[in-house]
Enzyme design. Structure first.
Site, PDB file in Angstrom:
ATOM      1  N   HIS A  19      -5.392   3.935  -1.627  1.00  0.00           N
ATOM      2  CA  HIS A  19      -6.769   4.279  -1.362  1.00  0.00           C
ATOM      3  C   HIS A  19      -6.953   5.539  -1.632  1.00  0.00           C
ATOM      4  CE1 HIS A  19      -9.366   4.623   2.763  1.00  0.00           C
ATOM      5  NE2 HIS A  19      -9.912   4.781   1.605  1.00  0.00           N
ATOM      6  N   GLU A  22     -11.099  -9.135   2.939  1.00  0.00           N
ATOM      7  CA  GLU A  22     -10.039  -8.790   3.667  1.00  0.00           C
ATOM      8  C   GLU A  22     -10.038  -8.464   5.027  1.00  0.00           C
ATOM      9  OE1 GLU A  22      -7.040  -6.161   1.648  1.00  0.00           O
ATOM     10  OE2 GLU A  22      -6.474  -5.384   3.620  1.00  0.00           O
ATOM     11  N   ARG A  54      -8.968   8.373  -0.871  1.00  0.00           N
ATOM     12  CA  ARG A  54      -9.853   8.681   0.035  1.00  0.00           C
ATOM     13  C   ARG A  54     -10.624   9.979  -0.482  1.00  0.00           C
ATOM     14  NH1 ARG A  54      -8.526   6.729   5.414  1.00  0.00           N
ATOM     15  NH2 ARG A  54     -10.264   8.048   6.375  1.00  0.00           N
ATOM     16  N   ASN A 109       0.916  -1.011  -0.135  1.00  0.00           N
ATOM     17  CA  ASN A 109      -0.023   0.197   0.176  1.00  0.00           C
ATOM     18  C   ASN A 109       0.757   1.308   0.143  1.00  0.00           C
ATOM     19  OD1 ASN A 109      -1.360   2.214   1.098  1.00  0.00           O
ATOM     20  ND2 ASN A 109      -3.048   0.948   1.706  1.00  0.00           N
ATOM     21  N   THR A 140      -8.408   3.758   8.477  1.00  0.00           N
ATOM     22  CA  THR A 140      -9.586   3.030   8.276  1.00  0.00           C
ATOM     23  C   THR A 140      -9.794   2.423   9.776  1.00  0.00           C
ATOM     24  OG1 THR A 140      -9.185   2.841   6.349  1.00  0.00           O
ATOM     25  CG2 THR A 140     -10.793   1.745   6.988  1.00  0.00           C
ATOM     26  N   HIS A 180       1.162   6.302   1.913  1.00  0.00           N
ATOM     27  CA  HIS A 180       1.903   6.968   2.706  1.00  0.00           C
ATOM     28  C   HIS A 180       3.193   7.806   2.006  1.00  0.00           C
ATOM     29  CE1 HIS A 180      -1.126   6.777   5.801  1.00  0.00           C
ATOM     30  NE2 HIS A 180      -0.997   5.677   5.856  1.00  0.00           N
ATOM     31  N   ARG A 221      -6.482  13.029   1.122  1.00  0.00           N
ATOM     32  CA  ARG A 221      -5.440  13.320   1.843  1.00  0.00           C
ATOM     33  C   ARG A 221      -4.205  12.997   1.566  1.00  0.00           C
ATOM     34  NH1 ARG A 221      -7.150  10.227   7.478  1.00  0.00           N
ATOM     35  NH2 ARG A 221      -9.151  11.322   6.930  1.00  0.00           N
ATOM     36  N   HIS A 222      -4.201  11.697   0.797  1.00  0.00           N
ATOM     37  CA  HIS A 222      -2.877  11.223   0.293  1.00  0.00           C
ATOM     38  C   HIS A 222      -2.999  10.840  -1.009  1.00  0.00           C
ATOM     39  CE1 HIS A 222      -4.856   7.488   1.673  1.00  0.00           C
ATOM     40  NE2 HIS A 222      -4.737   7.593   2.836  1.00  0.00           N
ATOM     41  N   GLU A 228      -8.496   0.739  -3.178  1.00  0.00           N
ATOM     42  CA  GLU A 228      -9.291   0.879  -1.857  1.00  0.00           C
ATOM     43  C   GLU A 228     -10.242   2.156  -2.157  1.00  0.00           C
ATOM     44  OE1 GLU A 228      -7.129   1.136   1.818  1.00  0.00           O
ATOM     45  OE2 GLU A 228      -6.268  -0.723   1.342  1.00  0.00           O
ATOM     46  N   HIS A 288      -3.824  -4.407   7.748  1.00  0.00           N
ATOM     47  CA  HIS A 288      -3.950  -2.961   8.542  1.00  0.00           C
ATOM     48  C   HIS A 288      -3.045  -3.318   9.695  1.00  0.00           C
ATOM     49  CE1 HIS A 288      -5.426   0.723  10.133  1.00  0.00           C
ATOM     50  NE2 HIS A 288      -5.788   0.816   9.091  1.00  0.00           N
TER      51      HIS A 288
END
Ligand code: PXP
Length: 255
Positions: A48, A156, A50, A12, A106, A15, A54-55, A75, A199
């Protein structure tokens, strides 16, 4: 030899984009991280998008779908806006996650039981477009059985609470949470669902969860991206793969 299937690693890259967005420019580029991670041997890339961007941003998803040669796992929350984007981007898979604007990450699995009326046509439309739908849920019997009824081929399992208990040294809670993951994976396997997990995973927890025979894929982001600061992305991926391989070697088929 047992009939244990291989375990995939999905990176993922959210970040990497978080760091980029901290300065508002183009670096570090999450697509570059994805390409480097594929070179280092990951089996897929997760991102992801969002609601608040934000990322990961829309153009990252578009570039990822064009530039990476491994499966893209998109995602997203089950909104109309995201569905339109997914149908345009056409990723290999969509993982539906719950999303609240104010949360840091999440928190908790998707409420598939409460939202089944909304999710049924949503999953059907993505499936018809050739996208594999995965539902990010808690490892409890009700959501797992509902995922099956909704026709999602993949779930998942949310490992966040277990990983948090491990991080806080709360052995009793960690044992309880892991027992849930264990029986959830077993139930999902019996129902014919493909099982992923993710996660909060780090080297230790990835090794432990890799021993669950039904789990076919781990999606890991924050820890690997953090570790990459110290040892570089390829080595962080290699060490994660080694941890997963150690765990997988302990996996045994259920009686
Ligand atoms: N899987 C899902 C469904 C997630 O929402 C996330 C976080 O975006 C992850 C895996 C990766 O979690 P982490 O970044 O803590 O490894």
């Amino acid at each position: 030899m047992t009939n244990i299937l291989p375990l995939r690693l999905g990176l993922n890259i959210d970040h990497v984009a978080t760091i980029r967005n901290a300065r508002g420019g183009n670096a570090p580029d999450p697509v570059r991280a994805a390409l480097m991670a594929i070179e280092a041997g990951v089996d897929g890339i997760t991102a992801h998008l969002r609601e608040d961007r934000r990322h990961i941003r829309d153009e990252d998803m578009a570039r990822l779908s064009l530039e990476i040669a491994k499966p893209l796992n998109f995602e997203m929350a089950a909104t109309e806006e995201m569905k339109k984007i997914a149908l345009r981007v056409k990723p290999h898979a969509v993982c539906l996650v719950p999303e609240k604007r104010e949360e840091r990450t999440t928190e908790g699995g998707l409420d598939v039981v409460g939202q089944h009326n909304l999710l049924a046509p949503y999953i059907a439309e993505l499936t018809q477009a050739g996208i594999r739908v995965s539902l990010f849920i808690e490892a409890d019997p009700e959501p797992i059985e509902m995922a099956k009824k909704l026709g999602a081929p993949v779930i998942e399992l949310h490992t966040g609470a277990w990983c948090e208990a491990l991080a806080h040294g709360d052995k009793a809670k960690a044992a309880h949470d892991f027992a849930r993951l264990d029986s959830g994976a077993e139930l999902a396997g019996k129902l014919g669902l493909e099982v992923h997990a993710g996660h909060g995973l780090d080297f230790y927890s990835a090794e432990v969860v890799a021993a669950l025979p039904e789990v076919r894929e781990l999606n890991i982001g924050h820890f690997i991206v953090g570790e990459a600061i110290f040892i570089g992305l390829p080595l962080a991926i290699q060490q994660m793969r080694e941890a997963m391989d150690r765990g997988r070697a302990k996996a045994r088929a259920r009686p």
